[in-house]
Scaffold this active site. Structure first.
Site, short mmCIF file in Angstrom:
data_model
loop_
_atom_site.label_atom_id
_atom_site.label_comp_id
_atom_site.label_asym_id
_atom_site.label_seq_id
_atom_site.Cartn_x
_atom_site.Cartn_y
_atom_site.Cartn_z
CG HIS A 1 -2.03 0.90 1.28
ND1 HIS A 1 -2.42 1.68 0.23
CD2 HIS A 1 -2.85 1.27 2.31
CE1 HIS A 1 -3.43 2.46 0.60
NE2 HIS A 1 -3.70 2.23 1.86
CG HIS B 1 -4.80 0.40 -8.23
ND1 HIS B 1 -6.12 0.36 -7.87
CD2 HIS B 1 -4.19 1.27 -7.40
CE1 HIS B 1 -6.30 1.18 -6.86
NE2 HIS B 1 -5.15 1.75 -6.54
CG ASP C 1 2.69 4.23 -4.65
OD1 ASP C 1 2.74 5.36 -4.16
OD2 ASP C 1 1.98 3.31 -4.22
N1 ACO Z 1 4.04 -7.18 -11.26
C1 ACO Z 1 3.90 -8.38 -11.87
N2 ACO Z 1 2.75 -9.08 -11.85
C2 ACO Z 1 1.71 -8.55 -11.20
C3 ACO Z 1 1.79 -7.30 -10.55
C4 ACO Z 1 3.01 -6.60 -10.60
N3 ACO Z 1 3.15 -5.41 -10.00
N4 ACO Z 1 0.60 -7.02 -9.96
C5 ACO Z 1 -0.19 -8.05 -10.25
N5 ACO Z 1 0.47 -8.99 -11.00
C6 ACO Z 1 -0.06 -10.22 -11.56
C7 ACO Z 1 -0.21 -11.28 -10.48
O1 ACO Z 1 0.93 -12.10 -10.38
C8 ACO Z 1 -1.42 -12.04 -11.00
O2 ACO Z 1 -0.99 -12.86 -12.05
P1 ACO Z 1 -1.64 -14.34 -12.24
O3 ACO Z 1 -3.08 -14.08 -12.55
O4 ACO Z 1 -0.87 -14.97 -13.34
O5 ACO Z 1 -1.48 -15.03 -10.92
C9 ACO Z 1 -2.30 -10.95 -11.61
O6 ACO Z 1 -1.38 -9.93 -12.03
C10 ACO Z 1 -3.33 -10.38 -10.66
O7 ACO Z 1 -2.65 -9.96 -9.47
P2 ACO Z 1 -3.34 -9.86 -8.04
O8 ACO Z 1 -2.28 -9.96 -6.99
O9 ACO Z 1 -4.49 -10.81 -7.97
O10 ACO Z 1 -3.93 -8.39 -8.08
P3 ACO Z 1 -4.45 -7.58 -6.81
O11 ACO Z 1 -5.54 -6.72 -7.30
O12 ACO Z 1 -4.75 -8.48 -5.66
O13 ACO Z 1 -3.16 -6.75 -6.38
C11 ACO Z 1 -1.62 -4.97 -6.08
C12 ACO Z 1 -3.05 -5.36 -6.54
C13 ACO Z 1 -1.40 -5.43 -4.62
C14 ACO Z 1 -1.51 -3.45 -6.13
C15 ACO Z 1 -0.59 -5.63 -7.03
O14 ACO Z 1 -0.82 -5.23 -8.36
C16 ACO Z 1 0.85 -5.36 -6.62
O15 ACO Z 1 1.38 -6.07 -5.77
N6 ACO Z 1 1.50 -4.30 -7.22
C17 ACO Z 1 2.85 -3.93 -6.84
C18 ACO Z 1 2.82 -3.12 -5.55
C19 ACO Z 1 2.26 -1.73 -5.77
O16 ACO Z 1 2.62 -1.03 -6.72
N7 ACO Z 1 1.36 -1.30 -4.85
C20 ACO Z 1 0.78 0.05 -4.89
C21 ACO Z 1 -0.69 0.02 -5.12
S1 ACO Z 1 -1.33 1.64 -5.27
C22 ACO Z 1 -1.46 2.20 -3.70
O17 ACO Z 1 -1.57 1.52 -2.73
C23 ACO Z 1 -1.45 3.65 -3.53
#
Ligand code: ACO
Length: 422
Positions: A263, A302, A358
């Site tokens: 987050h 996201h 971010d």
């Molecule tokens: N890099 C690579 N792969 C990703 C990423 C990423 N940043 N984010 C999601 N994926 C992939 C996952 O591996 C998954 O793949 P799969 O279907 O083959 O298993 C798919 O995309 C869906 O991912 P989820 O984890 O189910 O998506 P969720 O909505 O739960 O997660 C999150 C959202 C936590 C923001 C995620 O995208 C992430 O970890 N991003 C990186 C951290 C980040 O930038 N956080 C800031 C968010 S904005 C904020 O809080 C202000």
């Protein structure tokens, strides 16, 4: 015609029609037909926990509006303090209301001497400033005992003003302590962001005048971070608020939620990732690693946005203005190449992973001289207004205490075995 769904209990054949209102169906209606059958929804990915009038997000189309106003217009024309007023009151202030609001916030920037001298200075010398902030915000509840009177509207407004006003002071105090610099008192002749920058960077000069372009860039970043509907920290605020805890305790819980790398800690992770990549040549190999499941592309993806995060677009522009003053962040080229490769790669496009807020904010903060540890703290300062707007809305909604259900998958009943018989 009212839209609706009909559910059938295949065990009994009983049916129930539930109207679709504002894009949702009422779980209370569902319960009439199926008491004791719970929605299994870890991460609350398909559950609306409240009705809200504060912030609208359309993740499919990359739209963000506060109280109906597009984020792009607010970022261009408004200020963080005006946006905070808008979030809290539902309307933009007129000139008189704004002067009063600005005056009140300015007059509440000081913190009790004991918070600084006894509490903050009691931390270990290398304490993380976000850990200090979480604790200091919680500690404020012991200084303002009237905060428990959450249904007295005048007192509630006072705590809201105090929290918004004191966050920059606490944030800067945490930083100064962590680098061994003396505390700088607020300068009430300065506006919100210039005052914060003064408390951060002032050394021996009688008055610290922040570069106006940098102060404005920070103000824009604060506008963009002020609210984002039911995100993890706002949900923490609402969950704790639903128990009728005082607003300082609720905000401390929200700060704690913001601390995590998924987050508010994500922009810190972006800088670490870009530093680890080290050069443009290493970008393709890094992207391949991510695609193989080794780590994530920080600052990408996201829960709600399945399109370019509208805040990321504004931040990218702001970054250019900041770099014109500070010099270009050497990590920028790596970030641009990473974005370019990811946006043209099937792995990321098929999962609809785009840069989020971010991805570029950390580059700006770093160019402005903020240490990485301060990044989540910089997020918490403006998000406080969003948390408080949601907290206020929650209290006005006569909501229930948040108490979800679980699907129990543990052991069947069994008899206790004395330790020497195990
Ligand atoms: N890099 C690579 N792969 C990703 C990423 C990423 N940043 N984010 C999601 N994926 C992939 C996952 O591996 C998954 O793949 P799969 O279907 O083959 O298993 C798919 O995309 C869906 O991912 P989820 O984890 O189910 O998506 P969720 O909505 O739960 O997660 C999150 C959202 C936590 C923001 C995620 O995208 C992430 O970890 N991003 C990186 C951290 C980040 O930038 N956080 C800031 C968010 S904005 C904020 O809080 C202000």
């Amino acid at each position: 015609m009212t839209e609706s769904i009909t559910i059938t209990d295949n065990r009994t054949g009983n049916q129930l029609e539930i109207p679709i209102a504002h894009g949702g169906v009422s779980a209370a209606e569902w319960q009439k037909l199926l008491p004791g059958i719970w929605f299994y929804d870890p991460g609350l990915t398909t559950t609306a926990v409240c009705e809200s009038t504060i912030t609208f997000v359309d993740g499919e189309n990359g739209v963000l509006r506060y109280r109906g106003y597009p984020i792009e217009e607010l970022a261009e024309h408004s200020s963080y303090l005006e946006v905070a007023y808008l979030l809290l009151h539902g309307e933009l202030p007129d000139a008189e209301q704004f002067d009063k609001w600005r005056h009140e916030v300015t007059m509440h920037t000081y913190i009790h001497e004991n918070v600084r001298k006894r509490f903050l200075e009691g931390f270990h010398y290398d304490a993380h400033p976000m850990g200090m902030l979480v604790s200091a915000v919680a500690a404020l509840s012991t200084f303002y005992l009237d905060a428990k009177d959450i249904f007295d509207l005048d007192l509630r407004a006072k705590q809201i003003t105090r929290l918004i006003a004191k966050m920059p002071t606490l944030a800067a105090a945490a930083h100064r302590f962590s680098v061994g610099m003396p505390f700088v008192y607020p300068d009430n002749s300065l506006d919100f962001c210039a005052n914060f920058l003064s408390m951060m960077w002032k050394v021996a000069e009688p008055r610290f005048d922040a570069n106006p372009t940098l102060a404005r860039a920070l103000d824009i970043l604060f506008i963009l971070h002020a609210d984002h509907e039911q995100n993890c920290s706002t949900t923490a605020m609402r969950v704790v608020g639903s128990s009728h805890a005082d607003p300082y305790s609720c905000c401390a819980a929200a700060c704690a939620a913001l601390y995590g790398p998924r987050h508010g800690g994500a922009n810190e992770e972006v800088i670490r990732m870009l530093t680890e990549i080290g050069s443009m040549d290493n970008v393709p190999a890094f992207v391949e690693e991510v695609k193989q499941g080794h780590g994530r592309l920080q600052g990408f993806g996201h829960r709600v946005y399945k399109n370019y995060d509208p805040r990321a677009k504004i931040i990218k522009r702001t970054a250019d203005e900041v770099f014109a003053i500070t010099g270009k962040n050497p990590l920028l080229d790596i970030a641009l190449k990473l974005e370019d490769i990811a946006l043209n790669d099937e792995y990321f496009t098929s999962r609809r992973l785009y840069p989020n807020v971010d991805f570029y904010s950390g580059l700006i903060y770093q160019a402005m001289g903020f240490p990485l540890e301060m990044f989540p703290v910089l997020f918490a300062i403006p998000r406080t207004s969003g948390w408080l707007a949601h907290w206020q809305e929650l209290l006005d909604q006569d909501s229930k205490i948040v108490r979800p259900r679980q699907l129990f998958v543990g052991a069947e009943p069994r008899a206790y075995v004395p330790i020497d018989e195990r």
